[in-house]
Design an enzyme around this catalytic site. Sequence first.
Site, short mmCIF file in Angstrom:
data_model
loop_
_atom_site.label_atom_id
_atom_site.label_comp_id
_atom_site.label_asym_id
_atom_site.label_seq_id
_atom_site.Cartn_x
_atom_site.Cartn_y
_atom_site.Cartn_z
N LEU A 22 0.84 -1.20 0.00
CA LEU A 22 0.00 0.00 0.00
C LEU A 22 0.88 1.26 0.00
CD1 LEU A 22 -2.61 -1.32 2.59
CD2 LEU A 22 -2.95 -1.03 0.13
N PRO A 23 0.26 2.42 -0.31
CA PRO A 23 1.08 3.63 -0.46
C PRO A 23 1.85 4.05 0.80
CG PRO A 23 -1.10 3.95 -1.45
CD PRO A 23 -1.14 2.64 -0.71
N THR A 62 6.47 0.73 1.87
CA THR A 62 7.48 1.53 2.56
C THR A 62 6.74 2.48 3.49
OG1 THR A 62 8.96 1.46 0.66
CG2 THR A 62 9.38 3.18 2.30
N LYS A 73 15.61 0.31 4.77
CA LYS A 73 15.13 0.81 3.47
C LYS A 73 15.29 2.34 3.41
CE LYS A 73 12.30 1.54 -0.12
NZ LYS A 73 12.60 1.30 -1.50
N LYS A 101 8.73 11.21 -0.35
CA LYS A 101 8.07 10.49 0.75
C LYS A 101 9.10 9.75 1.61
CE LYS A 101 5.95 6.13 1.35
NZ LYS A 101 5.45 4.90 0.79
P1 NAD Z 1 0.63 2.54 -6.17
O1 NAD Z 1 0.00 3.82 -5.75
O2 NAD Z 1 0.85 2.26 -7.61
O3 NAD Z 1 -0.21 1.30 -5.57
C1 NAD Z 1 -0.87 1.32 -4.34
C2 NAD Z 1 -2.19 0.59 -4.53
O4 NAD Z 1 -2.83 0.48 -3.27
C3 NAD Z 1 -3.16 1.33 -5.46
O5 NAD Z 1 -3.55 0.48 -6.52
C4 NAD Z 1 -4.34 1.70 -4.54
O6 NAD Z 1 -5.59 1.66 -5.20
C5 NAD Z 1 -4.23 0.61 -3.49
N1 NAD Z 1 -4.88 0.92 -2.23
C6 NAD Z 1 -4.80 2.03 -1.48
N2 NAD Z 1 -5.53 1.90 -0.36
C7 NAD Z 1 -6.07 0.66 -0.39
C8 NAD Z 1 -6.90 -0.10 0.48
N3 NAD Z 1 -7.34 0.42 1.64
N4 NAD Z 1 -7.26 -1.33 0.12
C9 NAD Z 1 -6.83 -1.87 -1.05
N5 NAD Z 1 -6.04 -1.22 -1.92
C10 NAD Z 1 -5.66 0.03 -1.59
O7 NAD Z 1 2.02 2.46 -5.35
P2 NAD Z 1 3.27 1.54 -5.69
O8 NAD Z 1 4.19 2.27 -6.60
O9 NAD Z 1 2.79 0.16 -6.04
O10 NAD Z 1 4.00 1.53 -4.26
C11 NAD Z 1 3.50 0.77 -3.18
C12 NAD Z 1 4.51 0.86 -2.03
O11 NAD Z 1 5.79 0.39 -2.47
C13 NAD Z 1 4.73 2.30 -1.52
O12 NAD Z 1 4.86 2.26 -0.13
C14 NAD Z 1 6.03 2.71 -2.20
O13 NAD Z 1 6.74 3.69 -1.46
C15 NAD Z 1 6.78 1.39 -2.26
N6 NAD Z 1 7.77 1.28 -3.32
C16 NAD Z 1 7.50 1.70 -4.59
C17 NAD Z 1 8.46 1.59 -5.58
C18 NAD Z 1 8.19 2.05 -6.99
O14 NAD Z 1 9.13 2.13 -7.79
N7 NAD Z 1 6.95 2.32 -7.37
C19 NAD Z 1 9.73 1.03 -5.29
C20 NAD Z 1 9.97 0.57 -4.00
C21 NAD Z 1 8.99 0.69 -3.01
#
Ligand code: NAD
Length: 306
Positions: free
Chosen positions: A68-69, A104, A179, A254
């Site tokens: 999740l975000p 994260t 991380k 973030k």
């Molecule tokens: P994203 O915004 O693409 O995905 C998050 C998903 O969570 C969305 O599809 C959203 O609809 C869903 N969501 C939110 N609240 C929800 C709930 N209550 N129930 C169900 N679904 C829900 O984000 P992401 O890029 O996939 O990143 C996710 C995590 O990974 C973050 O914490 C980010 O910091 C970390 N991260 C991302 C990357 C990257 O390159 N994108 C790399 C490393 C770590």
Amino acid sequence: MSNNSHIAFIGLGHMGGPMAANLVRGGFAVSAFDLSEAALGKAREAGVTIAPSAAAAAEGAAVVISMLPASRHVERLYLGGEGEADEGLLARLATGALVIDCSTIAPAAAQRVARAAAARGLAMIDAPVSGGTAGAAAGTLTFIVGGAAEALERARPVLQAMGKNIFHMGEAGAGQVAKLCNNMALGVIMAVTGEALALGVAHGLDAQALSQMMAVSTGRSWATEVCNPWPGVLPNAPASRGYSGGFGNDLMLKDLGLAVEAALGSGAAVPLGELARNLYAINSQAGRGALDFSSVVQVIAKPPLG
Ligand code: NAD
């Protein structure tokens, strides 16, 4: 954990979607939930079973994974909101279930959820990832884990279906701390690499020649060799395609915010991390929040846009 066990996956975004797809490819039965219809559609195509809610996805699951975000989403999912009607997932899981949070989030938030899980007899690890969306799709993520060693051993076959490297950093929250340390270093190094290239160019140097020299000298880093922030230096770097793709500025912002928050909680000094957080905030305010974080060089200099 056998391949027949049912895994619940909550959060099928840029990272969670391809991670869930790799679990299916690895032979696991995955039932999942996301708030976004588009995310659900893609996951369905990858063979993931879609559930009508997080609670429904987790029913009877041996393992629950969340991607999740931010902290508030994770705490809300597991601990619930105000009032009995908004019960968190932890209250619904079968005894013995294993919780793996890959988001994260703040180390303190990870520890709060882990404590609540332990109070219910549930094992939990924090397992944030490194490797970005490319690593998620290729199944080559690095998992940076905090929690009990036994819980990690139970999680290992699941993590191995989505990643290549697993580092156990310590108890609950330690994965998140590690991380944030990595990403704080990355954020600072990227900004100073842009600053060094801008200084050289301001004195008439060629950015590519300067980068090639630095890449085999003591100033070398991932920022000079793989994701060089100066347009045209590396054809495959985001800087050479208008800073599109890559790791978003606002995700770096973030993570630096979480690092500063963690430092406030522990009394650690992070002068460069705080400065870098402000640079990425200014870059975001300039309208580059969704671009690759290497676009932070634009705050310092005005390189030609690639
Ligand atoms: P994203 O915004 O693409 O995905 C998050 C998903 O969570 C969305 O599809 C959203 O609809 C869903 N969501 C939110 N609240 C929800 C709930 N209550 N129930 C169900 N679904 C829900 O984000 P992401 O890029 O996939 O990143 C996710 C995590 O990974 C973050 O914490 C980010 O910091 C970390 N991260 C991302 C990357 C990257 O390159 N994108 C790399 C490393 C770590």
